[in-house]
Write an enzyme that holds these catalytic residues in place. Structure first.
Site, short mmCIF file in Angstrom:
data_model
loop_
_atom_site.label_atom_id
_atom_site.label_comp_id
_atom_site.label_asym_id
_atom_site.label_seq_id
_atom_site.Cartn_x
_atom_site.Cartn_y
_atom_site.Cartn_z
CB THR A 290 -79.34 -44.59 -86.89
OG1 THR A 290 -78.27 -44.31 -85.58
CG2 THR A 290 -80.30 -43.21 -86.82
CB CYS B 204 -77.12 -40.20 -82.91
SG CYS B 204 -77.26 -41.00 -81.28
CG ASN B 205 -83.24 -42.04 -83.28
OD1 ASN B 205 -84.62 -41.69 -83.48
ND2 ASN B 205 -82.67 -42.81 -84.09
CB THR B 206 -79.13 -41.48 -78.01
OG1 THR B 206 -79.69 -42.64 -78.19
CG2 THR B 206 -78.87 -41.30 -76.62
CG ASP C 55 -74.77 -43.37 -84.67
OD1 ASP C 55 -75.55 -43.05 -83.61
OD2 ASP C 55 -74.75 -44.71 -84.78
CE1 TYR D 272 -71.23 -41.06 -78.15
CE2 TYR D 272 -72.94 -39.64 -79.12
CZ TYR D 272 -71.89 -40.08 -79.05
OH TYR D 272 -70.68 -39.12 -79.51
N GLY D 273 -76.52 -44.33 -75.63
CA GLY D 273 -77.99 -44.75 -74.90
C GLY D 273 -77.98 -44.91 -73.37
N1 DGL Z 1 -77.64 -45.07 -83.30
C1 DGL Z 1 -77.82 -44.51 -81.84
C2 DGL Z 1 -79.40 -43.66 -81.99
O1 DGL Z 1 -79.90 -43.67 -82.68
C3 DGL Z 1 -77.49 -45.46 -80.98
C4 DGL Z 1 -77.26 -44.87 -79.44
C5 DGL Z 1 -76.32 -45.75 -78.68
O2 DGL Z 1 -75.03 -45.57 -78.95
O3 DGL Z 1 -76.66 -45.99 -77.65
O4 DGL Z 1 -79.75 -43.68 -80.81
#
Ligand code: DGL
Length: 274
Positions: free
Chosen positions: A197, A87-89, A24, A56-57
């Site tokens: 997440t 990580c969803n992104t 993540d 990352y978003g």
């Molecule tokens: N936990 C990451 C997700 O599920 C966070 C992404 C980020 O760093 O913005 O998207």
């Protein structure tokens, strides 16, 4: 002779410890790791949080893909036999490419999150919250709409920095939750997907604000279920945590999520491995 060799190879694969790698952008993916550890207490787990480059978003798709491959490379080097993109992104932008490029199974968190919402929704009105990039990708929305669900999306870009700062309760966190979720409160959803997440750490505040008529779901448990066919619960229960940078709140957050202090190691931000 050939069949004997084959049998030995198959046995060796079966006997090999199950080692799952997860990554993540930061500590959020530990919420997925926790669910996997609860379901498969014997497997070995190795986690990489790219804290040097979180979030990352708000990065471009190309950057998210590049970071994801670099994280995957690091984990492959740890000899994993299953990769969970926690990580969803990263799942929104890099999952398909990772699946194509890697020779081990790769599982993301979008589909499990969607499945969880489909199991929960009573009236087919589902809210999705996530990072800018995840919401822009529409990855949850597209899947949900295939099932005739009406989807309301909202990006909540301040949630990740809040969590990484360890601000998961109190007035500031409450105000930010209100600020982002007010409009979802007005559209009569029955289920809300935490499409990042990191967000399960804000779940009590989110539930308080959105009200008890809305069921709040995330992808953690559902991801653990999703990998079941790929996992032999065989290993030495080893847990290795790696991060690409220190943060002030890391120990607090690791302990908060995993329930006890857990040692972790630093690795230099990984660049140009590919
Ligand atoms: N936990 C990451 C997700 O599920 C966070 C992404 C980020 O760093 O913005 O998207």
């Amino acid at each position: 002779m050939v069949s004997v060799v084959l049998l030995f190879t198959q046995l060796a694969v079966k006997m090999k410890n199950m080692k799952i790698g997860l990554f993540d952008s930061g500590i959020g993916g530990l919420t997925v790791l926790r669910a996997i550890r609860e379901k498969f207490p014997n497997v070995d787990l190795v986690y990489l949080g790219d804290t040097a480059r979180v979030p990352y978003g708000n990065k471009s798709p190309q950057t998210v893909v590049r970071y994801s491959f670099e994280c995957a490379d690091f984990l492959l080097f740890q000899d994993i036999n299953l990769l969970v993109v926690a990580c969803n992104t990263a799942s929104s932008y890099a999952l398909e490419e990772l699946k194509k490029a890697l020779s081990i199974p790769v599982v993301g968190v979008i589909e499990p999150g969607v499945k969880s919402a489909l199991r929960t929704t009573s009236r087919g009105r589902v809210g999705v919250i996530g990072t800018m990039a995840t919401i822009k990708s529409g990855s949850h929305k597209k899947l949900l709409e295939e099932y005739g669900v009406i989807v309301f999306q909202k990006a909540c870009p301040l949630f990740v920095p809040l969590v990484e700062e360890g601000i998961i309760e109190g007035e500031i966190a409450k105000k930010v939750v209100e600020y982002y979720l007010q409009e979802l409160k007005e559209v009569d959803i029955d289920t809300l997907i935490l499409g990042c997440t990191h967000y399960p750490l804000l779940k009590p505040l989110i539930e308080d604000f959105i009200g008890e008529k809305v069921k709040v779901v995330d992808s953690a448990e559902s991801t653990a279920r999703e990998i079941e066919p790929l996992v032999s619960d065989q290993g030495s229960s080893e847990l290795e945590l790696y991060f690409t940078d220190h943060s002030q709140n890391m120990n607090f957050l690791i302990e908060f999520i995993l329930g006890k202090p857990t040692e972790h190691k630093l690795v230099a931000p990984i660049c140009n491995l590919r």
